[in-house]
Design an enzyme around this catalytic site. Structure first.
Site, PDB file in Angstrom:
ATOM      1  N   SER A 128      -5.356  68.741  -5.073  1.00  0.00           N
ATOM      2  CA  SER A 128      -4.618  67.523  -5.399  1.00  0.00           C
ATOM      3  C   SER A 128      -3.140  67.621  -5.079  1.00  0.00           C
ATOM      4  O   SER A 128      -2.543  68.699  -5.109  1.00  0.00           O
ATOM      5  CB  SER A 128      -4.778  67.205  -6.892  1.00  0.00           C
ATOM      6  OG  SER A 128      -6.106  66.928  -7.207  1.00  0.00           O
ATOM      7  N   SER A 160      -5.801  74.515 -10.706  1.00  0.00           N
ATOM      8  CA  SER A 160      -6.440  75.301 -11.772  1.00  0.00           C
ATOM      9  C   SER A 160      -6.201  76.780 -11.582  1.00  0.00           C
ATOM     10  O   SER A 160      -6.366  77.299 -10.479  1.00  0.00           O
ATOM     11  CB  SER A 160      -7.952  75.049 -11.780  1.00  0.00           C
ATOM     12  OG  SER A 160      -8.195  73.714 -12.055  1.00  0.00           O
ATOM     13  N   GLU A 243     -19.389  72.860  -5.819  1.00  0.00           N
ATOM     14  CA  GLU A 243     -18.751  72.626  -7.102  1.00  0.00           C
ATOM     15  C   GLU A 243     -19.559  71.642  -7.940  1.00  0.00           C
ATOM     16  O   GLU A 243     -19.837  71.866  -9.104  1.00  0.00           O
ATOM     17  CB  GLU A 243     -17.332  72.103  -6.855  1.00  0.00           C
ATOM     18  CG  GLU A 243     -16.546  71.845  -8.132  1.00  0.00           C
ATOM     19  CD  GLU A 243     -15.066  71.592  -7.839  1.00  0.00           C
ATOM     20  OE1 GLU A 243     -14.758  71.024  -6.783  1.00  0.00           O
ATOM     21  OE2 GLU A 243     -14.239  71.976  -8.676  1.00  0.00           O
ATOM     22  N   ASN A 367     -15.468  60.953 -12.115  1.00  0.00           N
ATOM     23  CA  ASN A 367     -16.818  60.381 -12.162  1.00  0.00           C
ATOM     24  C   ASN A 367     -16.872  58.985 -11.549  1.00  0.00           C
ATOM     25  O   ASN A 367     -17.944  58.547 -11.106  1.00  0.00           O
ATOM     26  CB  ASN A 367     -17.336  60.383 -13.602  1.00  0.00           C
ATOM     27  CG  ASN A 367     -17.746  61.787 -14.034  1.00  0.00           C
ATOM     28  OD1 ASN A 367     -17.401  62.764 -13.359  1.00  0.00           O
ATOM     29  ND2 ASN A 367     -18.458  61.889 -15.136  1.00  0.00           N
ATOM     30  N   GLU A 368     -15.712  58.316 -11.493  1.00  0.00           N
ATOM     31  CA  GLU A 368     -15.691  57.012 -10.817  1.00  0.00           C
ATOM     32  C   GLU A 368     -15.942  57.217  -9.318  1.00  0.00           C
ATOM     33  O   GLU A 368     -16.702  56.471  -8.692  1.00  0.00           O
ATOM     34  CB  GLU A 368     -14.341  56.321 -11.051  1.00  0.00           C
ATOM     35  CG  GLU A 368     -14.179  55.757 -12.461  1.00  0.00           C
ATOM     36  CD  GLU A 368     -14.084  56.831 -13.535  1.00  0.00           C
ATOM     37  OE1 GLU A 368     -13.548  57.933 -13.249  1.00  0.00           O
ATOM     38  OE2 GLU A 368     -14.555  56.587 -14.661  1.00  0.00           O
TER      39      GLU A 368
END
Lengths: 387, 310
Positions: A128, A160, A243, A367-368
């Site tokens: 990102s 992360s 993933e 999830n969108e």
């Protein structure tokens, strides 16, 4: 279809079970999201590797055991069933590792996989950017060629593990003037390279679990690129498939949560709402359904198949299931839910679990986005407008 | 350990799918709805495919296949909203007769000359029976009063619930397909309505529910075939998961169809009504949830990651 394990599989299960019983940390580790906990988890990662349990499916030459995906699932079941710690190197072993296995050169495999399985190099992911979240093709950070190096400039975020990890992997724009999915390359970099600044970001729970990365004329050798120049999107999608589809969240982890939830319910049965009772039964059903599905996906891959867009169904299911289980626990705990430690001094793992579960529907592609992928690529619904 | 359904096992189910989609489309459902709702020609076609003898052992002139094979074909019967009592007679009653060593009628059943229509006390009615007629919301179901000699055998109940779950999977798949197709052709605001995220996300949720109902149903079928002691719990799990998926599919599909979905003109209602019927048949949600609850919370079943296939 055959619902019984072979003698060899049973023997393997017994082997990992007894190793874990003898070697698992006696007390819960401090959270992986802070310095102290990170160090404890890395030490555990190295102890696992000392038993040759770092990544059982990898070839022996890279520190694995050369086992198949069913044995991996058995390993995961025993691992999570024993209550062993989270894996500090999950970005490496579950995401980057399979990607290197598929796209890396022999030299890259030897160079990166062996220390990964050994827990010597811990990996962070850098997808990102401030302007490229769900819309990952909007990546702006550049890595332009200068002789036998790329020179990276720009910014990554929500990285992360990057507050403490050793190396990172991510997508960078290697072709000047390129747009969207084109002109991107998949590059691995040492997080201590001059020009990289890490700024830890304090998360909801108060710990710096992820970080921002600033790149200022960071020179990375060209041999750190995975696959061809400009092929980064394809490689990143393969990583995302691992993933979402199979490795990052194995069913054992959620089945263990469901079992803890059943135990919690039994303690609170007298004053539990009828809806909680159904939610607990559903936790068992859904974690089992997830496990059956994962075994089927593993069998499909072993038979020569691959993971496609159905990985999105998986990601939606496990992330929302995890949130539902932890929410049910919070409801069962009632007034004790907000306590970080219970009266008896033990940590309120459900609170940590609930907070963490809220990230599941967001990370690894929200999830969108997964619902869009499902509708467009699996169901064939039209791609029009901004939808 | 292998959760993959072997490709050769899927071949017969795929042949049934092709056969039914070619001969048993919505126009047939409308014809049956308008006239006598059973058709000897349709039944004969099923007999000729060997389906009435699917579970009948070879020594009684059947194919001697297993409950997983039958469940995969029951799913196709659901997908086609088949009205003939194939599933009840050949996939529920036959294995029940076999379990009791009642083999006298098997050859006649395999040949399609005789049907055995199961009557179980949990239902309060019998499908395709001879008693006083009852009126189902599903115009293609012929219900009658439960005969006095109805069984209360839990094994029969498990077979009925398992095969209902498999049909519900197929019904849900068909309703999802119909909703997707309609979303591609119906235009509003200058574009197909299927381009709107609100509809994409609604139907994606149906796809998720189905993805995690299917393996539960197949695993339950295999557990029953294996005679596993825990099979009833897995059947209950399958019935709940498939019913929930089918109701979600029905409610989502009618919503995607808009007012057209509320008409008799659109085909969807045949599938929706069958889903309502089978959702409550062979044990209500409460019945099956209690069996799961007793096993999981009550402690009769080993749970957790080490016990995935307990």
């Amino acid at each position: 279809m055959d619902l019984s394990y072979t003698l060899e599989q049973d023997a393997f299960r017994a082997e990992i079970r007894s190793w874990l019983a003898a070697n698992k940390p006696a007390n819960p580790l401090v959270t992986l999201e802070c310095r102290e906990g990170y160090d404890q988890h890395v030490a555990w990662e190295r102890q696992l590797a000392s038993g040759n349990w770092g990544m059982v499916t990898w070839p022996e030459a890279y520190g694995g055991r050369g086992l198949d995906l069913i044995q991996w699932l058995i390993f995961e079941e025993e691992y999570w069933g024993s209550g062993a710690p989270l894996r500090a190197n999950q970005n490496g072993i579950f995401l980057l590792g399979p990607t290197i296995m598929e796209y890396g050169t022999e030299e890259q495999k030897a160079r990166f996989l062996t220390p990964m399985a050994a827990g010597e190099v811990i990996w962070a992911q850098a997808w990102s950017e401030p302007g490229a979240g769900s819309d990952m093709a909007a990546i702006k950070t550049t890595a332009y060629r200068d002789g036998d190096h790329y020179v990276i400039n720009g910014q990554k975020t929500w990285s992360s593990r990057a507050s403490f990890a050793d190396w990172g992997f991510g997508l960078f724009r290697t072709e000047e003037g390129s747009q969207r999915h084109k002109g991107l390359s998949f590059v691995l970099f040492d997080l201590d390279t001059p020009g990289i600044t890490r700024r830890p970001i304090r998360q909801l729970h108060g710990h710096p679990g992820f970080a921002e990365l600033f790149f200022d004329d960071v020179r990375v050798p060209v041999e750190n690129r995975l696959a061809g120049e400009g092929e980064g999107w394809k490689v990143a999608m393969a990583t995302a498939g691992f993933e979402r589809g199979l490795m990052l969240r194995s069913p054992g982890r959620f089945q263990a949560t469901a079992r803890r939830l059943v135990e919690l319910f039994r303690k609170h049965e007298a004053d539990a709402a009828p809806s909680a009772r159904e939610a607990v039964a559903k936790a068992w059903m859904d974690t089992q359904a997830y496990a059956y599905n994962t075994y089927a996906v593993a069998a499909k891959i072993m038979a020569g198949g691959s993971i496609g867009a159905e990985a999105s169904l998986n990601k939606i299911f496990w992330s929302e299931l995890d949130r539902a289980m932890n929410r049910t626990a919070m409801q069962l705990l009632g007034a004790a839910a907000e306590l970080r430690r219970f009266d008896d001094g033990s940590m309120n793992d459900w609170l940590e679990g609930y907070i963490f579960s809220l990230s599941g529907p967001i990370y690894a592609g929200s999830n969108e986005i997964q619902r869009n992928i499902t509708a467009e690529r699996l169901l064939g619904m039209p791609r029009v407008g901004a939808g | 350990m292998d959760m993959l359904i072997a490709p050769e096992r899927l071949e017969l189910a795929e042949a049934v799918r092709d056969y039914l989609s070619g001969t048993h489309g919505p126009e047939v459902l409308r014809r049956l709805d308008a006239g006598p709702n059973r058709d000897p020609a349709i039944w004969q076609g099923l007999v000729e495919m060997g389906l009435t003898g699917l579970l009948v052992p070879e020594e009684h002139e059947g194919l001697g296949m297993g409950l997983l094979d039958a469940a995969l074909i029951a799913r196709e019967c659901g997908r086609a909203a088949l009205a003939e009592p194939l599933v009840d007679s050949a996939f529920v009653a036959v294995p029940w007769l076999l379990a009791q060593d009642q083999t006298d009628d098997l050859a006649a059943i395999a040949a399609g000359e005789q049907r055995v229509l199961p009557a179980h006390t949990i239902n309060g009615w019998q499908a395709d029976g001879d008693g006083e007629a009852l009126d189902s919301v599903d115009p293609l179901r012929n219900l009658s009063a439960l005969p006095a000699d109805a069984s209360d055998d839990p094994h029969l109940l498990d077979l009925g619930a398992l095969m209902s779950a498999a049909q519900l999977v197929g019904l849900a798949e068909a309703m999802l397909d119909q909703a997707v197709e309609y979303s591609k052709i119906r235009e509003q605001f200058g574009q197909p309505v299927g381009g709107f995220q609100a509809l994409k996300h609604k139907l994606a949720d149906v796809a998720v529910a189905l993805e995690f109902a299917r393996p539960v149903a197949w695993r339950a079928a295999q557990a029953m075939d294996d005679g596993a002691a825990s099979a009833p719990v897995h059947v209950s799990h399958a019935k709940i998961a498939a019913t929930d998926a089918a109701f979600l599919a029905a409610e989502s599909a009618i919503q995607v169809h808009g007012a057209m979905g509320y008409t008799y003109e659109v085909d969807l209602h045949f599938w929706m009504k069958r889903a309502w019927a089978l959702g409550g048949a062979w044990g209500s949600r409460a019945f099956h949830l209690k069996r799961v609850d007793d096993a999981v919370i009550g402690g009769a079943l080993a749970i957790g990651p080490e016990h995935t296939f307990a």
